[in-house]
Design a protein around this motif. Structure first.
Motif, PDB file in Angstrom:
ATOM      1  N   PHE A 107     139.800  29.719  10.223  1.00 35.13           N
ATOM      2  CA  PHE A 107     140.388  29.791   8.892  1.00 35.13           C
ATOM      3  C   PHE A 107     141.689  30.570   8.925  1.00 35.13           C
ATOM      4  CE2 PHE A 107     137.259  33.188   9.243  1.00 35.13           C
ATOM      5  CZ  PHE A 107     137.933  34.314   8.786  1.00 35.13           C
TER       6      PHE A 107
ATOM      7  N   ALA B 112     133.205  27.859  -3.224  1.00 33.07           N
ATOM      8  CA  ALA B 112     133.529  27.984  -1.800  1.00 33.07           C
ATOM      9  C   ALA B 112     132.257  28.072  -0.960  1.00 33.07           C
ATOM     10  CB  ALA B 112     134.424  29.196  -1.570  1.00 33.07           C
TER      11      ALA B 112
ATOM     12  N   ALA C  65     139.708  26.006   7.316  1.00 33.00           N
ATOM     13  CA  ALA C  65     139.807  26.399   5.907  1.00 33.00           C
ATOM     14  C   ALA C  65     141.043  27.274   5.710  1.00 33.00           C
ATOM     15  CB  ALA C  65     138.560  27.153   5.468  1.00 33.00           C
TER      16      ALA C  65
ATOM     17  N   CYS D  42     143.003  35.120  -0.443  1.00 29.85           N
ATOM     18  CA  CYS D  42     142.228  36.356  -0.291  1.00 29.85           C
ATOM     19  C   CYS D  42     141.641  36.873  -1.598  1.00 29.85           C
ATOM     20  CB  CYS D  42     143.094  37.438   0.347  1.00 29.85           C
ATOM     21  SG  CYS D  42     143.495  37.057   2.059  1.00 29.85           S
TER      22      CYS D  42
ATOM     23  N   VAL E 250     140.603  26.970  -0.350  1.00 27.55           N
ATOM     24  CA  VAL E 250     139.955  27.902  -1.272  1.00 27.55           C
ATOM     25  C   VAL E 250     141.079  28.634  -1.992  1.00 27.55           C
ATOM     26  CG1 VAL E 250     138.381  29.857  -1.502  1.00 27.55           C
ATOM     27  CG2 VAL E 250     137.950  28.105   0.241  1.00 27.55           C
ATOM     28  N   GLU E 251     141.323  28.231  -3.235  1.00 25.59           N
ATOM     29  CA  GLU E 251     142.474  28.719  -4.013  1.00 25.59           C
ATOM     30  C   GLU E 251     142.134  28.617  -5.495  1.00 25.59           C
ATOM     31  OE1 GLU E 251     145.505  30.129  -5.595  1.00 25.59           O
ATOM     32  OE2 GLU E 251     145.873  29.931  -3.439  1.00 25.59           O
TER      33      GLU E 251
ATOM     34  N   ILE F 213     133.163  34.606   2.083  1.00 30.55           N
ATOM     35  CA  ILE F 213     133.406  33.250   2.574  1.00 30.55           C
ATOM     36  C   ILE F 213     133.950  33.314   4.002  1.00 30.55           C
ATOM     37  CG2 ILE F 213     134.638  31.078   2.171  1.00 30.55           C
ATOM     38  CD1 ILE F 213     132.454  32.015   0.008  1.00 30.55           C
ATOM     39  N   ALA F 214     134.840  34.269   4.250  1.00 35.17           N
ATOM     40  CA  ALA F 214     135.365  34.451   5.606  1.00 35.17           C
ATOM     41  C   ALA F 214     134.224  34.753   6.577  1.00 35.17           C
ATOM     42  CB  ALA F 214     136.406  35.565   5.622  1.00 35.17           C
TER      43      ALA F 214
ATOM     44  N   LEU G  47     142.080  30.139   3.054  1.00 35.25           N
ATOM     45  CA  LEU G  47     141.443  30.999   2.061  1.00 35.25           C
ATOM     46  C   LEU G  47     142.433  31.900   1.352  1.00 35.25           C
ATOM     47  CD1 LEU G  47     138.471  32.393   4.221  1.00 35.25           C
ATOM     48  CD2 LEU G  47     138.518  30.289   2.866  1.00 35.25           C
TER      49      LEU G  47
ATOM     50  N   VAL H  43     137.679  37.289  -1.045  1.00 36.48           N
ATOM     51  CA  VAL H  43     137.119  36.119  -0.377  1.00 36.48           C
ATOM     52  C   VAL H  43     136.336  36.454   0.899  1.00 36.48           C
ATOM     53  CG1 VAL H  43     139.081  35.569   1.109  1.00 36.48           C
ATOM     54  CG2 VAL H  43     137.749  33.711   0.099  1.00 36.48           C
TER      55      VAL H  43
END
Length: 123
Positions: free
Chosen positions: A83, A46, A58, A62, A15-16, A72-73, A60, A69
């Protein structure tokens, strides 16, 4: 310089929001013997990737294009999917539930990625 590949191949979601960083991370992960199962550049992407599943870890970033993020976390935490957090800036604002998560600082090197994956344990 050579790096040992991980004895256990992981499937990883990236996730970037910066395409060049995502491509570099994907290349490093594949060099280390892992499989990238997808790349998400926005919170919406995401969320969709997490709902679809098919990965066991994952990474991630931030901050995605001005958004944090943490939703999503939370999804990953509820799904019991490990993650690693990633940031190019100061990370003193990590919410308490995620403060103990592994942190990958930018700029990445293949060595730091190898080390953080080894430290996060084999699954």
């Amino acid at each position: 310089m050579t790096f040992a590949t991980s004895p256990a191949r992981r499937s990883i979601l990236i996730v970037e929001d910066e395409a060049m960083i995502a491509m570099m991370l994907e290349e490093f992960l594949e060099t280390l013997g892992h499989q990238v199962r997808g790349v998400a550049a926005t919170l919406t992407e995401a969320r969709d990737r997490v709902r679809d599943g098919g990965f066991d870890l994952a990474i991630l970033d931030c901050h995605l294009d001005g958004e944090e993020v943490w939703p999503i976390a939370e999804m990953l935490d509820r799904a019991d999917i490990p993650f690693i957090l990633s940031s190019g800036g100061a990370m003193d604002e990590v919410p308490a539930p995620f403060a103990g998560r592994p942190m990958l600082a930018k700029p990445y090197t293949i060595g730091t990625i190898s080390d953080i994956l080894a430290a996060s344990g084999e699954k």
